[in-house]
Design a protein around this motif. Structure first.
Motif, mmCIF file in Angstrom:
data_model
loop_
_atom_site.group_PDB
_atom_site.id
_atom_site.type_symbol
_atom_site.label_atom_id
_atom_site.label_comp_id
_atom_site.label_asym_id
_atom_site.label_seq_id
_atom_site.Cartn_x
_atom_site.Cartn_y
_atom_site.Cartn_z
ATOM 1 N N THR A 24 0.825 -1.213 0.000
ATOM 2 C CA THR A 24 0.000 0.000 0.000
ATOM 3 C C THR A 24 0.856 1.260 0.000
ATOM 4 N N ASP A 25 2.167 1.131 -0.220
ATOM 5 C CA ASP A 25 3.054 2.286 -0.279
ATOM 6 C C ASP A 25 2.757 3.103 -1.538
ATOM 7 N N SER A 26 3.327 4.292 -1.603
ATOM 8 C CA SER A 26 3.224 5.102 -2.811
ATOM 9 C C SER A 26 3.981 4.436 -3.953
ATOM 10 N N ASP A 27 3.615 4.777 -5.182
ATOM 11 C CA ASP A 27 4.290 4.194 -6.337
ATOM 12 C C ASP A 27 5.787 4.490 -6.316
ATOM 13 N N SER A 28 6.154 5.694 -5.896
ATOM 14 C CA SER A 28 7.571 6.062 -5.879
ATOM 15 C C SER A 28 8.349 5.250 -4.855
ATOM 16 N N THR A 29 7.743 4.981 -3.697
ATOM 17 C CA THR A 29 8.411 4.176 -2.671
ATOM 18 C C THR A 29 8.552 2.733 -3.140
ATOM 19 N N ILE A 30 7.520 2.214 -3.804
ATOM 20 C CA ILE A 30 7.593 0.857 -4.329
ATOM 21 C C ILE A 30 8.714 0.742 -5.352
ATOM 22 N N ARG A 31 8.798 1.705 -6.275
ATOM 23 C CA ARG A 31 9.872 1.661 -7.282
ATOM 24 C C ARG A 31 11.240 1.740 -6.621
ATOM 25 N N GLN A 32 11.370 2.613 -5.635
ATOM 26 C CA GLN A 32 12.646 2.759 -4.932
ATOM 27 C C GLN A 32 13.038 1.446 -4.265
ATOM 28 N N ALA A 33 12.089 0.799 -3.595
ATOM 29 C CA ALA A 33 12.382 -0.438 -2.872
ATOM 30 C C ALA A 33 12.743 -1.576 -3.826
ATOM 31 N N VAL A 34 11.958 -1.735 -4.881
ATOM 32 C CA VAL A 34 12.220 -2.814 -5.828
ATOM 33 C C VAL A 34 13.575 -2.600 -6.501
ATOM 34 N N ASP A 35 13.853 -1.367 -6.923
ATOM 35 C CA ASP A 35 15.137 -1.081 -7.577
ATOM 36 C C ASP A 35 16.311 -1.353 -6.636
ATOM 37 N N ALA A 36 16.173 -0.927 -5.378
ATOM 38 C CA ALA A 36 17.254 -1.126 -4.406
ATOM 39 C C ALA A 36 17.472 -2.609 -4.125
ATOM 40 N N LEU A 37 16.388 -3.358 -4.024
ATOM 41 C CA LEU A 37 16.500 -4.788 -3.723
ATOM 42 C C LEU A 37 17.126 -5.537 -4.888
ATOM 43 N N ARG A 38 16.708 -5.211 -6.102
ATOM 44 C CA ARG A 38 17.262 -5.888 -7.268
ATOM 45 C C ARG A 38 18.724 -5.491 -7.490
ATOM 46 N N ALA A 39 19.070 -4.240 -7.190
ATOM 47 C CA ALA A 39 20.463 -3.803 -7.312
ATOM 48 C C ALA A 39 21.349 -4.543 -6.321
ATOM 49 N N ALA A 40 20.848 -4.747 -5.106
ATOM 50 C CA ALA A 40 21.618 -5.490 -4.097
ATOM 51 C C ALA A 40 21.867 -6.920 -4.553
ATOM 52 N N GLN A 41 20.878 -7.511 -5.198
ATOM 53 C CA GLN A 41 21.052 -8.874 -5.701
ATOM 54 C C GLN A 41 22.030 -8.910 -6.870
ATOM 55 N N ALA A 42 22.000 -7.872 -7.709
ATOM 56 C CA ALA A 42 22.944 -7.809 -8.832
ATOM 57 C C ALA A 42 24.381 -7.725 -8.327
ATOM 58 N N ARG A 43 24.567 -7.085 -7.159
ATOM 59 C CA ARG A 43 25.898 -6.999 -6.547
ATOM 60 C C ARG A 43 26.250 -8.270 -5.779
ATOM 61 N N LYS A 44 25.344 -9.228 -5.789
ATOM 62 C CA LYS A 44 25.503 -10.473 -5.031
ATOM 63 C C LYS A 44 25.649 -10.183 -3.540
ATOM 64 N N ALA A 45 24.903 -9.180 -3.084
ATOM 65 C CA ALA A 45 24.984 -8.755 -1.691
ATOM 66 C C ALA A 45 23.877 -9.336 -0.820
ATOM 67 N N ILE A 46 22.911 -10.053 -1.430
ATOM 68 C CA ILE A 46 21.780 -10.551 -0.655
ATOM 69 C C ILE A 46 21.091 -11.655 -1.442
ATOM 70 N N THR A 47 20.457 -12.578 -0.736
ATOM 71 C CA THR A 47 19.600 -13.599 -1.328
ATOM 72 C C THR A 47 18.185 -13.365 -0.814
ATOM 73 N N VAL A 48 17.219 -13.322 -1.727
ATOM 74 C CA VAL A 48 15.849 -12.957 -1.369
ATOM 75 C C VAL A 48 14.911 -14.139 -1.579
#
Length: 231
Positions: free
Chosen positions: A131-155
């Motif tokens: 139920t977050d704002s669209d901008s917060t959702i985009r920020q969160a998804v982008d940050a999470l996927r970027a962390a995975q691209a850096r091999k910094a986290i497993t989701v």
């Protein structure tokens, strides 16, 4: 600013796991009761492994009305399952950003204390749609996927019940689609699986150097998910 707790007297490599748990109003009644029971199973089971109890570290972030850390990172041997209550909307994106911050702070603490660590895990469990704002959702998804691209986290995204937004949850992991939990009675089985999985990672001989650049994954065979996962 909050500084993650790290026990410098424990030289074991660490396996951090952040649990992001939906406690919105739709989780009221039996679902929240089963979730609390499952967390207690996890807290009890992971202490049974003499190595995992010193290596695994657990943090709990809830999102119901607002995202909040209800249990800071601590060694599994000291982890006490918090008693969760349900209410409010579903700020899942806010919880992701908070979870990422908690993990990053914890990794920094490991490095400052010269501790080796395994790639951190983030488990995301939700029964609905953010139920977050669209901008917060985009920020969160982008940050999470970027962390995975850096091999910094497993989701590990988990959808609970028929109303879970499986399409959205599947966007959160670059390695696997979201898993659907059979029903709320499966919380205990899921947390049994998580305890065994964390123990298997913790006893692996492969860990990340505290001064590593790209973090390396731990290739271990996780237990089957048949007992809690929908077909």
């Amino acid at each position: 600013m909050f500084e993650p707790r790290v026990n410098p007297d424990n030289p074991e490599p660490r396996a951090a796991c952040a649990l992001l748990l939906d406690t919105s109003a739709s989780m009221g009644g039996r679902p929240i009761a089963e979730l609390n029971a499952g967390l207690q199973v996890f807290a009890d089971d992971i202490k049974e492994n003499t190595l995992a109890r010193k290596r695994a570290e657990v943090c709990v972030v809830t999102f119901g009305g607002r995202a909040q850390r209800v249990s800071e990172f601590q060694e599994a041997q000291h982890f006490q399952a918090p008693m969760l209550t349900a209410g409010g909307a579903t700020p899942l994106a806010e919880a992701i950003l908070l979870g990422l911050s908690e993990i990053e702070q914890q990794k920094n603490a490991y490095k400052q204390n010269g501790l080796e660590y395994f790639r951190p895990w983030m488990v995301i469990m939700s029964d609905g749609t953010p139920t977050d704002s669209d901008s917060t959702i985009r920020q969160a998804v982008d940050a999470l996927r970027a962390a995975q691209a850096r091999k910094a986290i497993t989701v590990f995204p988990i959808g609970v019940g028929d109303e879970a937004d499986m399409a959205f949850l599947s966007t959160l992991s670059t390695a696997r689609p979201a898993a659907a939990m059979r029903d709320v009675k499966s919380f205990a089985k899921f947390f049994e699986w998580l305890s065994v999985s964390m123990a298997q990672v913790s006893v692996s001989n492969t860990q990340v150097s505290s001064d590593a650049g790209l973090e390396q994954s731990v290739q271990v065979a996780l237990p089957p998910t048949d007992e809690w996962r929908s077909a």
